[in-house]
Design an enzyme around this catalytic site. Structure first.
Site, PDB file in Angstrom:
ATOM      1  N   ASN A  35      -9.085 -30.427  19.014  1.00 43.42           N
ATOM      2  CA  ASN A  35      -9.477 -29.069  18.582  1.00 43.42           C
ATOM      3  C   ASN A  35      -9.598 -28.755  16.808  1.00 43.42           C
ATOM      4  O   ASN A  35      -9.326 -29.811  16.413  1.00 43.42           O
ATOM      5  CB  ASN A  35      -8.251 -28.086  19.098  1.00 43.42           C
ATOM      6  CG  ASN A  35      -8.409 -27.951  20.551  1.00 43.42           C
ATOM      7  OD1 ASN A  35      -9.565 -27.957  21.087  1.00 43.42           O
ATOM      8  ND2 ASN A  35      -7.271 -27.552  21.125  1.00 43.42           N
TER       9      ASN A  35
ATOM     10  N   HIS B 177     -13.535 -23.986  27.462  1.00 43.71           N
ATOM     11  CA  HIS B 177     -14.497 -24.640  26.794  1.00 43.71           C
ATOM     12  C   HIS B 177     -15.773 -24.533  27.244  1.00 43.71           C
ATOM     13  O   HIS B 177     -16.991 -25.249  27.200  1.00 43.71           O
ATOM     14  CB  HIS B 177     -14.335 -26.043  26.431  1.00 43.71           C
ATOM     15  CG  HIS B 177     -12.916 -26.283  25.742  1.00 43.71           C
ATOM     16  ND1 HIS B 177     -13.015 -26.256  24.277  1.00 43.71           N
ATOM     17  CD2 HIS B 177     -11.900 -26.745  26.174  1.00 43.71           C
ATOM     18  CE1 HIS B 177     -11.624 -26.358  24.120  1.00 43.71           C
ATOM     19  NE2 HIS B 177     -10.708 -26.691  25.176  1.00 43.71           N
TER      20      HIS B 177
END
Length: 525
Positions: free
Chosen positions: A163, A90
């Site tokens: 997510n 990320h």
């Protein structure tokens, strides 16, 4: 003649100066106000005024520089340290501030204060991200998207670290570091490697459900505003009486869903690799505030025992026909950060950040994330990362966690750093664990490997049938073949076999499409 400022003006400016010196979530705004009211002279980091930011001390013109030039050394030494370690996953992200509003009563499901009271609003910060790419990678990568939101509640900060896909590749936490290695770069060539990518996945075929989603039309969202968010993991919502239900959260984009096909994503990656960051920032700047309607799926512990899958399996979804979506809130993003590094890059999320009424389940990947996320923040940002304004909790009070590098909040002053008898603190007696009906676990300590079985292909096969009804099968086959064509032939064959287990037609079509793109050489006769 001197004219004193009106009392109201003095009061406002004093408050702004207080916020400026004690920055919180609105420190950036206060700085801009104060700087316009009373611009400060340019100085070194210790406050010494400097007459020219470009000038350097030297002997003669030109001549050697002097080590005593603190201004120059100050600039260079800090410049050398401007970059902090990027996130191992990320790494590239975009973010915005906003609020969460309760739209429907769920007090029958949880005692969490921020979820009780229709119309109640809680300030938030949300960060979107790709998963496998580095800081400079393209927003249009075929990759899951992170969707993390921090809620600044009256009972502490809670983070939804979600997510844009409802499932994930793995359910064994020990596989995660190894899986991520294969999604990044080859240790020798330092190139993205389709052999690594697919070789790992055909050895760990519980990932096939996520692959069906990732290589479908949903695999490359057009931007962050036009995608959904999912908890993926199962959590527990605890009631006032101590009983609980298992839950999963769905966040549906009110803007609708938009995606890029494989060729559009490739083109966008070259023309504007930061297109999703730009889209989010410009939309909020225009006043087009993106929003998501939030729903919860609810399953009782008794119902969980009756399912043909484990509710702690991150590769499975809950059928909505049995566990329908129940609306409870709305997330709105309405303010861009004043400084990307301060807010987006230093934002620290963790599923371990929770509040009374919301607890983790026994999902093994979730349990591992409870440790891993704060651990990486301590590595990246330091032991006192929670003091950074974007991470700061408005109500936190813990004088036993103190000291360490960069303690900038007063370090709890003269309070004792242990539970003392002469400075007692109140405790929430209603949070006594004996008041909560928790799960009971019995059994021997074992070394367990949650291996793939035929059951892991059931939901993936059902998704293939859904794609047939929504005309998405061709896109899935195309997207897979474009990626698989770069792998070695023996790995390609294993990929074809894996997807044939989802559906024989999918395996045949994938093989034909891949070999049409990358024909194999015939052996010499």
């Amino acid at each position: 003649m001197h004219h004193p400022l009106p009392t109201q003006v003095f009061s406002v400016s004093t408050q702004c100066l207080h916020i400026y010196k004690n920055p919180g979530l609105f420190g950036g705004l206060a700085r801009r106000i104060v700087s316009k009211m009373n611009p400060a002279p340019y100085s070194t980091s210790n406050g010494c005024p400097v007459f020219n930011p470009y000038a350097s001390q030297q002997i003669g013109t030109p001549g050697p520089l002097l080590l005593q030039d603190h201004h120059l050394i100050d600039l260079l030494a800090h410049f050398d340290r401007e970059r902090i370690p990027e996130r191992v996953v990320h790494a590239k992200g975009s973010g915005a501030f906003g609020y969460f509003e309760v739209t429907d009563d769920v007090s029958d499901l949880t005692k969490a204060a921020f979820l009780n009271g229709v119309g109640k609003k809680t300030r938030t910060f949300t960060r979107f991200s790709t998963v496998g790419g580095e800081m400079g990678s393209a927003d249009a990568a075929r990759d899951p998207r992170g969707f993390a939101t921090k809620f600044y509640t009256e009972e502490g900060n809670i983070d939804w670290v979600y997510n844009n896909t409802p499932i994930f590749f793995i359910r064994n936490p020990s596989k995660f570091p190894l899986f991520i290695h294969t999604q990044k770069r080859n240790p020798q060539t330092h190139l993205k490697d389709p052999d690594m990518f697919w070789d790992y996945l055909v050895q760990n075929q519980e990932a096939v459900h996520q692959l069906m989603v990732l290589f479908s039309d949903r695999g490359t969202p057009a931007d962050f505003r036009h995608m959904h968010g999912y908890s993926g993991h199962t959590y527990k919502w605890v009631k006032k009486d101590g009983s609980f239900n298992y839950v999963q959260i769905h966040m549906k984009a009110d803007q609708g869903i938009k995606t890029l096909n494989n060729e559009e994503a490739t083109k966008m990656s070259g023309e504007n690799p930061d297109h999703a960051q730009e889209d989010l920032f410009r939309a909020i700047e225009r006043g087009e505030f993106p929003s998501w309607t939030c729903y919860v799926q609810v399953m009782s512990p008794q119902e969980a025992r009756q399912q043909n899958f484990s509710v702690f399996d991150l590769t499975k979804t809950w059928p909505q026909s049995k566990f329908p979506l129940r609306r409870f809130g709305r997330l709105v993003l309405d303010r861009n950060p004043d400084n990307y590094f301060a807010d987006v890059e230093q934002a620290a999320f963790s599923p371990s950040n929770t509040v009374p009424g919301v607890e983790p389940s026994a999902d093994p990947v979730l349990q591992s994330r409870l440790f891993s996320y704060p651990d990486t923040h301590r590595h990246r940002l330091g032991a006192n990362f929670y003091q950074i304004p974007v991470n700061r909790c408005p109500v936190a009070h813990n004088p036993f966690i103190r000291d360490g590098p960069m303690s900038v909040d007063g370090n709890n002053g003269a309070e004792p750093n242990y539970p003392s008898s002469f400075a007692p603190m109140p405790y929430r007696q209603d949070l006594n664990p004996s008041n909560t009906l928790s799960e009971e676990w019995h059994g021997a300590a074992t070394s367990f490997h949650w291996q793939a079985t035929d059951a892991d292909f059931e939901q993936a096969g059902q998704l293939w049938e859904v794609f047939g009804r929504t005309n998405q099968q061709d896109a899935l086959v195309h997207n897979l073949s474009v990626h698989v064509q770069g792998a070695k032939p023996h790995i390609q064959d294993q990929v074809f076999a894996m997807f044939a287990r989802v559906n024989p037609e999918l395996g045949r079509r994938l093989r034909a499409a891949t070999l049409a793109l990358a024909p194999r050489k015939q052996p010499n006769m």
